[in-house]
Design a protein around this motif. Structure first.
Motif, PDB file in Angstrom:
ATOM      1  N   VAL A 248      58.370  84.617  56.985  1.00  0.00           N
ATOM      2  CA  VAL A 248      59.147  83.559  57.640  1.00  0.00           C
ATOM      3  C   VAL A 248      59.822  84.042  58.925  1.00  0.00           C
ATOM      4  CG1 VAL A 248      59.565  82.398  55.440  1.00  0.00           C
ATOM      5  CG2 VAL A 248      61.266  83.977  56.314  1.00  0.00           C
ATOM      6  N   GLY A 249      59.732  85.368  59.199  1.00  0.00           N
ATOM      7  CA  GLY A 249      60.281  85.899  60.437  1.00  0.00           C
ATOM      8  C   GLY A 249      61.782  86.077  60.448  1.00  0.00           C
ATOM      9  N   THR A 250      62.341  86.496  59.311  1.00  0.00           N
ATOM     10  CA  THR A 250      63.784  86.760  59.245  1.00  0.00           C
ATOM     11  C   THR A 250      64.028  88.263  59.381  1.00  0.00           C
ATOM     12  OG1 THR A 250      64.003  84.918  57.685  1.00  0.00           O
ATOM     13  CG2 THR A 250      65.893  86.388  57.925  1.00  0.00           C
ATOM     14  N   PRO A 251      64.511  88.732  60.531  1.00  0.00           N
ATOM     15  CA  PRO A 251      64.743  90.165  60.737  1.00  0.00           C
ATOM     16  C   PRO A 251      65.688  90.716  59.667  1.00  0.00           C
ATOM     17  CG  PRO A 251      64.991  88.950  62.787  1.00  0.00           C
ATOM     18  CD  PRO A 251      64.921  87.929  61.690  1.00  0.00           C
ATOM     19  N   ALA A 252      65.443  91.961  59.264  1.00  0.00           N
ATOM     20  CA  ALA A 252      66.182  92.471  58.116  1.00  0.00           C
ATOM     21  C   ALA A 252      66.748  93.867  58.323  1.00  0.00           C
ATOM     22  CB  ALA A 252      65.269  92.478  56.889  1.00  0.00           C
ATOM     23  N   VAL A 253      67.830  94.120  57.578  1.00  0.00           N
ATOM     24  CA  VAL A 253      68.371  95.467  57.396  1.00  0.00           C
ATOM     25  C   VAL A 253      68.095  95.814  55.937  1.00  0.00           C
ATOM     26  CG1 VAL A 253      70.421  96.928  57.396  1.00  0.00           C
ATOM     27  CG2 VAL A 253      70.171  95.120  59.117  1.00  0.00           C
ATOM     28  N   LEU A 254      67.409  96.928  55.709  1.00  0.00           N
ATOM     29  CA  LEU A 254      66.944  97.259  54.364  1.00  0.00           C
ATOM     30  C   LEU A 254      67.707  98.440  53.762  1.00  0.00           C
ATOM     31  CD1 LEU A 254      63.090  96.981  54.955  1.00  0.00           C
ATOM     32  CD2 LEU A 254      64.701  95.180  54.272  1.00  0.00           C
ATOM     33  N   VAL A 255      67.983  98.303  52.465  1.00  0.00           N
ATOM     34  CA  VAL A 255      68.597  99.368  51.680  1.00  0.00           C
ATOM     35  C   VAL A 255      67.656  99.685  50.522  1.00  0.00           C
ATOM     36  CG1 VAL A 255      70.545 100.050  50.239  1.00  0.00           C
ATOM     37  CG2 VAL A 255      70.934  98.606  52.261  1.00  0.00           C
ATOM     38  N   ALA A 256      67.225 100.909  50.405  1.00  0.00           N
ATOM     39  CA  ALA A 256      66.354 101.309  49.297  1.00  0.00           C
ATOM     40  C   ALA A 256      67.194 101.509  48.042  1.00  0.00           C
ATOM     41  CB  ALA A 256      65.607 102.587  49.639  1.00  0.00           C
ATOM     42  N   VAL A 257      66.888 100.741  47.000  1.00  0.00           N
ATOM     43  CA  VAL A 257      67.643 100.863  45.746  1.00  0.00           C
ATOM     44  C   VAL A 257      66.787 101.453  44.627  1.00  0.00           C
ATOM     45  CG1 VAL A 257      69.194  98.974  46.356  1.00  0.00           C
ATOM     46  CG2 VAL A 257      67.113  98.482  45.051  1.00  0.00           C
ATOM     47  N   ALA A 258      65.535 101.806  44.946  1.00  0.00           N
ATOM     48  CA  ALA A 258      64.638 102.462  44.002  1.00  0.00           C
ATOM     49  C   ALA A 258      63.690 103.353  44.805  1.00  0.00           C
ATOM     50  CB  ALA A 258      63.839 101.429  43.207  1.00  0.00           C
ATOM     51  N   GLU A 259      63.233 104.434  44.197  1.00  0.00           N
ATOM     52  CA  GLU A 259      62.384 105.376  44.928  1.00  0.00           C
ATOM     53  C   GLU A 259      61.099 104.736  45.417  1.00  0.00           C
ATOM     54  OE1 GLU A 259      61.682 109.048  42.971  1.00  0.00           O
ATOM     55  OE2 GLU A 259      63.817 109.582  42.826  1.00  0.00           O
ATOM     56  N   ASN A 260      60.590 103.756  44.645  1.00  0.00           N
ATOM     57  CA  ASN A 260      59.331 103.126  45.060  1.00  0.00           C
ATOM     58  C   ASN A 260      59.505 102.202  46.256  1.00  0.00           C
ATOM     59  OD1 ASN A 260      60.500 100.798  43.940  1.00  0.00           O
ATOM     60  ND2 ASN A 260      59.320 100.957  42.056  1.00  0.00           N
ATOM     61  N   GLN A 261      60.727 102.057  46.754  1.00  0.00           N
ATOM     62  CA  GLN A 261      60.962 101.238  47.947  1.00  0.00           C
ATOM     63  C   GLN A 261      61.048 102.066  49.233  1.00  0.00           C
ATOM     64  OE1 GLN A 261      64.497  98.877  47.295  1.00  0.00           O
ATOM     65  NE2 GLN A 261      63.600  97.745  45.584  1.00  0.00           N
TER      66      GLN A 261
END
Length: 328
Positions: A248-261
């Motif tokens: 949908v084109g929503t820019p994001a700030v990401l936080v890894a909460v699991a190793e697989n992320q």
């Protein structure tokens, strides 16, 4: 064709695998096949599976009994971090059409099709083997049918709303931490906060609700899509939701909460759709979330990131995968 989708999900491990399998379930149905979901999970997954042909069953512990009935299906899909290599071997021997969903080259897969729709998939250098085919990259990422077609995004000159979403359980309790800090820092913005069925911190989050903060619980895929379109920026965990945000084109700030992320977060950061703030336990994680959010406030930055996301994910991955699985 009859298709069996085997996966897992719960309030403790999240619902990402189920969401992916639901996407394929919808594609099987759309293309005229008969899907059935077998899920090793708890009561938190029931609402996700409403109106779907399914059973909650711990197939990990009872897989030898399951194998005896596996040949009743033309297609078998396995999306699991827990299934043993022996189980995959038995599936491969007994079923002609089989798909294994992978995120990090978890095991040495037997003959069949391996799907990794990750933005980083080609970097894993999967081994070439006789009888093994790969479907790699976001072209094949399975998204729920609500994201197959998406209306044009309106990118506002000035950002007004921030979406906060940390999956179906928020097991690391990131939502209240992020919300409290961002609300204090961005006093003129509205916050759209998604609360999942597996949340154990709802009271803490609800205490922060006011005219600046709106909570959304039990959203359908369509509801989630509209919320993403309404938001100018998203703060998110680094799993399956990132592909819906890109669509949908929503820019994001990401936080890894699991190793697989981790690979996913870094992959999105590298191609320019999202900023990776870091690991959830980092001492400066909140400060980095705020800093990156400030960067995305710039209209030109948001415009560029939105274009990257929409170019990377077109929403047709689930249909492509099912067509590949069922072709003669």
């Amino acid at each position: 064709m009859k298709a069996l989708l085997l996966t897992e999900g719960s309030s403790s491990i999240g619902h990402g695998h189920i969401t992916r399998c639901l996407s394929l379930y919808q594609a099987f149905e759309t293309l005229g096949h008969e899907p059935f979901l077998l899920v090793a999970g708890d009561s938190s997954v029931e609402s996700l599976l409403k109106d779907k042909n399914h059973r909650i069953f711990d197939w990990h512990k009872n897989w030898k009994t399951l194998i005896e009935k596996i040949e009743d299906y033309n297609v078998v899909v396995v999306d699991s971090y827990l299934a043993s290599e022996e189980f995959y071997q038995e599936i491969s021997k007994r079923v002609k059409r089989k798909l294994y969903i992978d995120d990090y080259k978890r095991i040495d897969y037997p003959s069949g099709i391996v799907l990794n729709g990750g933005v980083y998939a080609y970097e894993l250098a999967y081994p070439q083997k006789m009888g093994l085919k790969y479907l790699l990259g976001p072209r094949y990422i399975p998204l729920r049918s609500a994201f197959w077609k998406v209306k044009r995004r309106n990118i506002r000159q000035k950002a007004k709303r921030i979406l906060i979403t940390f999956g179906g359980d928020d097991s690391k309790n990131m939502t209240p931490k992020v919300l409290k800090s961002l609300r204090e820092h961005f006093k003129d913005l509205e916050f759209l906060v998604v609360v999942g069925k597996g949340f154990r911190n709802i009271e803490e989050i609800s205490a922060l609700a006011d005219k600046q903060v709106n909570l959304f619980e039990g959203l359908s895929a369509e509801g989630m899509r509209e919320l993403m379109l309404l938001a100018d920026i998203a703060i998110s965990a680094g799993g399956q939701t990132t592909y819906e945000l890109a669509r949908v084109g929503t820019p994001a700030v990401l936080v890894a909460v699991a190793e697989n992320q981790l690979l996913n977060c870094k992959g999105w950061h590298n191609i320019g759709f999202a900023f990776y703030a870091g690991w959830w336990e980092d001492k400066d994680i909140i400060e980095k979330v705020i800093t990156h959010t400030e960067s995305i406030m710039d209209y030109k930055v948001r415009e560029k990131m939105a274009k990257v996301g929409k170019k990377t994910v077109d929403g047709k991955g689930a249909l492509r995968v099912v067509k590949e699985l069922t072709k003669d």
